[in-house]
Design a protein around this motif. Structure first.
Motif, PDB file in Angstrom:
ATOM      1  N   THR A 164      -9.293  -2.440  -4.925  1.00 33.51           N
ATOM      2  CA  THR A 164      -8.657  -1.562  -5.908  1.00 33.51           C
ATOM      3  C   THR A 164      -8.320  -2.304  -7.191  1.00 33.51           C
ATOM      4  O   THR A 164      -7.676  -1.755  -8.078  1.00 33.51           O
ATOM      5  N   ILE A 172      -6.678   4.231  -7.397  1.00 31.50           N
ATOM      6  CA  ILE A 172      -6.300   3.544  -6.172  1.00 31.50           C
ATOM      7  C   ILE A 172      -6.126   4.558  -5.041  1.00 31.50           C
ATOM      8  O   ILE A 172      -6.632   4.367  -3.930  1.00 31.50           O
ATOM      9  N   THR A 173      -5.419   5.659  -5.337  1.00 33.49           N
ATOM     10  CA  THR A 173      -5.218   6.692  -4.310  1.00 33.49           C
ATOM     11  C   THR A 173      -6.566   7.251  -3.855  1.00 33.49           C
ATOM     12  O   THR A 173      -6.794   7.441  -2.653  1.00 33.49           O
ATOM     13  N   ARG A 176      -8.334   4.790  -1.699  1.00 36.37           N
ATOM     14  CA  ARG A 176      -7.662   4.680  -0.410  1.00 36.37           C
ATOM     15  C   ARG A 176      -8.059   5.865   0.480  1.00 36.37           C
ATOM     16  O   ARG A 176      -8.377   5.700   1.652  1.00 36.37           O
ATOM     17  N   ASN A 177      -8.074   7.065  -0.118  1.00 41.18           N
ATOM     18  CA  ASN A 177      -8.469   8.241   0.663  1.00 41.18           C
ATOM     19  C   ASN A 177      -9.911   8.131   1.120  1.00 41.18           C
ATOM     20  O   ASN A 177     -10.249   8.496   2.251  1.00 41.18           O
ATOM     21  N   SER A 193      -6.815  -8.886   0.841  1.00 42.35           N
ATOM     22  CA  SER A 193      -5.972  -8.487  -0.291  1.00 42.35           C
ATOM     23  C   SER A 193      -4.727  -9.347  -0.352  1.00 42.35           C
ATOM     24  O   SER A 193      -4.319  -9.944   0.630  1.00 42.35           O
ATOM     25  N   GLU A 198      -0.674  -2.162  -0.438  1.00 41.33           N
ATOM     26  CA  GLU A 198      -1.978  -1.583  -0.148  1.00 41.33           C
ATOM     27  C   GLU A 198      -2.301  -1.729   1.346  1.00 41.33           C
ATOM     28  O   GLU A 198      -2.718  -0.778   2.005  1.00 41.33           O
ATOM     29  N   GLN A 201      -0.201   0.484   3.637  1.00 42.98           N
ATOM     30  CA  GLN A 201      -0.547   1.896   3.646  1.00 42.98           C
ATOM     31  C   GLN A 201      -1.848   2.183   4.395  1.00 42.98           C
ATOM     32  O   GLN A 201      -2.063   3.298   4.855  1.00 42.98           O
ATOM     33  N   LEU A 202      -2.732   1.195   4.448  1.00 42.63           N
ATOM     34  CA  LEU A 202      -4.078   1.442   4.962  1.00 42.63           C
ATOM     35  C   LEU A 202      -4.324   0.904   6.366  1.00 42.63           C
ATOM     36  O   LEU A 202      -5.037   1.518   7.154  1.00 42.63           O
ATOM     37  N   CYS A 203      -3.741  -0.261   6.655  1.00 44.93           N
ATOM     38  CA  CYS A 203      -4.295  -1.050   7.757  1.00 44.93           C
ATOM     39  C   CYS A 203      -3.650  -0.743   9.098  1.00 44.93           C
ATOM     40  O   CYS A 203      -2.502  -0.314   9.174  1.00 44.93           O
TER      41      CYS A 203
END
Lengths: 306, 271
Positions: A164, A172-173, A176-177, A193, A198, A201-203
């Motif tokens: 990102t 970024i959103t 991510r989606n 990263s 980030e 929220q993702l991992c």
């Protein structure tokens, strides 16, 4: 669960410096693996070793069941990669860049190429970019093009280094989606990263690298599991201490930490004592706290040797 | 992979700009010759220039002789030096190798692309020279001159044959430059550095060639037999220096490409 990336005692030495010092990565199919570490901790070197760009000093790498770097020709077509900054030929259009990249290696049949390129450009939000040369792209557009290149062969594994970078908050959103969507469709994501938010929220799993050593590798849910304490927000912290004698472990302004994993019970006690409660939550460590506890100071710092 | 590299090279505006600049000098020479009517006498000036008034088609060879000492090697060194280091500098090398393009395959494709550039450039210089010569220069009867360097006259068929062989020889000499460029290109991430490295070798070689004290190593200098393509136009062809030139370039190309391969396939790509 099948293993997608496994390394055993992986070492990369540059002269006297051990950039990567014996790490044992374990990334399983279906993970969104957050690979965290300060700048200079060896993240990029590790990613490059996984992809066969940097040759390890010692240790083993298994990628999608093949020993790297020898099995590269067989397994790398099933891996999509974004390595540090995106790169392309500036005088050509995005479409042409993708076509050249696709034609440069195995398992990118030209019959489906045009269709696949149109599809990934749509996915990353560059469908209407036309014939403009890449040198006229903004940083965010280049990042999207790089991601499109990684997705071109519908890879089983995505290896992304700061994906990102250079994107605005909406971008970024969006990315991510997109990653979450790919993950739901069965893609394993290895995300390197230094942006903790980030990763949080993702991992689903996290590995923390510090000075070339893997100091932590665990499920995110385990790392941020409740600590068994409740956090109370109140304008009168001193009265909480009186009411719950002995159970208060810390007071920080209007924030009081109370031993006990049942916020409802804590609330009942406080309300019956007539203490106003403005907020109530289970205490969980943030990823930031976990990482800072596991890793030492920033590796950008160069202290004088004593 | 080879097709990809050719597309990259020949879709690049810079490639054509280089070829255009390369052709500018012979065209300028032709214009000056016509305007002043001052052809060098046989045996003086750039080879073949004295003969172009007898047979204007020979200007194709004169054009090659004009660009060979400096312009052509620079152009080849730029393209060869850029081959791997240019991709490294742009960052595209890591994506190509992670694709995976395969290091050996990429190097071979780069070599073929550079070779194609050499051939295309040499042929374009010859063709442009031919057309410039035949359209601008009017043949004049000159006493005591001939189309061969030895003074005799060659038939049209002989001339064409020998011209093709000469073009092939020049291309091989340029392949030697390309091998230096490609080797340096695998050593560094700076295309400029690789080009300069190859040119430094050529300048050093040309300089040592003129130095008497360097005569023991003179036969092994990479530029030693470059101008021997003139020997194709002696009557009969003087093969001695030509065969030596071919052998010498062959050795240089073989050794340098092996070194480039050994270096590139074991290198850490950190660009």
């Amino acid at each position: 669960m099948t293993s997608v990336i496994t390394t055993r005692a992986l070492v990369k030495r540059y002269g006297a410096l051990r950039a990567v010092d014996g790490i044992d990565l374990d990334v399983r199919a279906g993970d969104v693996y957050g690979f965290l570490g300060a700048n200079g901790s060896g993240k990029t070197t590790t990613v490059r070793m996984l992809l066969g760009l940097v040759l390890p000093t010692s240790g083993e790498i298994e990628l999608l069941g093949g020993r790297m770097p020898r099995a590269g020709r067989r397994v790398l077509p099933r891996v999509g990669a974004l390595i540090e900054a995106p790169a392309s030929y500036g005088h050509l259009s995005g479409r042409e860049n993708l076509a050249l990249l696709d034609a440069s290696g195995p398992a990118g049949p030209w019959r489906t190429r045009k269709h696949r390129i149109a599809e990934v450009l749509e996915q990353v939000g560059l469908a209407g970019v036309g014939r403009r040369p890449v040198k006229a792209y903004s940083l965010g557009m280049r990042q999207r093009l790089g991601l499109a290149g990684a997705l071109l062969r519908r890879p089983e594994l995505l290896v992304l280094d700061e994906p990102t970078n250079g994107l605005d908050p909406q971008g970024i959103t969006e990315i991510r989606n997109l990653l979450l969507e790919l993950h739901r469709a069965g893609t394993t994501v290895f995300l390197s990263s230094h942006l903790l938010a980030e990763v949080e929220q993702l991992c689903t799993r996290v590995g923390v690298l510090d000075r070339g050593r893997l100091v932590l590798q665990e499920e995110l849910a385990t790392l941020t599991a409740p600590t068994g304490a409740t956090v109370v927000q109140t304008p009168t912290p001193d009265r909480v201490r009186q009411a719950l004698d002995g159970r208060v472990t810390a007071i920080d302004g209007e924030r009081v930490v109370v031993r006990g994993a049942d916020p409802a019970e804590v609330n009942r006690l406080l309300v019956s004592a007539g203490i106003p409660v403005t907020g109530l939550a289970l205490q969980r460590p943030t990823l930031e706290q976990v990482v800072l506890a596991a890793a030492g100071p920033s590796t950008d710092r160069v202290e004088a040797s004593r | 992979m080879i097709v990809v590299e050719l597309r990259k090279l020949f879709r690049r505006p810079r490639t054509w700009a280089t070829i255009a600049v390369l052709n500018a000098l012979p065209v300028l020479v032709a214009v000056l010759l016509v305007l002043t009517d001052l052809a060098p006498r046989p045996g003086e000036g750039p080879v073949f220039l004295s003969a172009v008034f007898i047979n204007p088609a020979l200007f194709a060879l004169a054009a090659l002789a004009i660009v060979l000492p400096l312009f052509l090697p620079i152009a080849v060194a730029v393209v060869a030096g850029d081959a791997v280091a240019g991709e490294a500098q742009a960052g595209t090398l890591r994506y190509l190798l992670a694709r995976p393009a395969g290091r050996t395959r990429l190097l071979v494709a780069k070599l073929v692309a550079v070779l194609a550039f050499v051939l295309v450039t040499v042929v374009i210089v010859a063709v442009v020279g031919y057309f410039v010569g035949t359209t601008l220069i009017e043949p004049q009867p000159v006493v005591g001159g001939g189309t061969s360097v030895s003074g005799t006259s060659l038939t049209q068929q002989e001339l064409v044959q020998r011209a093709l062989m000469a073009i092939g020889y020049v291309a091989l000499s340029m392949l030697g430059v390309a091998a230096f460029g490609l080797f340096f290109s695998t050593l560094t991430d700076s295309p400029l550095g690789a080009t300069m490295g190859a040119l430094a070798v050529l300048v050093a070689s040309s300089l040592l060639f003129t130095l008497d004290a360097a005569s023991p190593i003179a036969p092994y200098l990479p530029t030693r037999y470059w101008l021997s393509f003139v020997d194709f136009f002696r009557d009969p062809i003087l093969w001695r220096d030509i065969t030596r030139g071919i052998a010498l370039q062959g050795v240089y190309v073989g050794v340098l490409l092996a070194a480039a391969w050994a270096n590139f396939t074991t290198k850490d790509i950190t660009s």
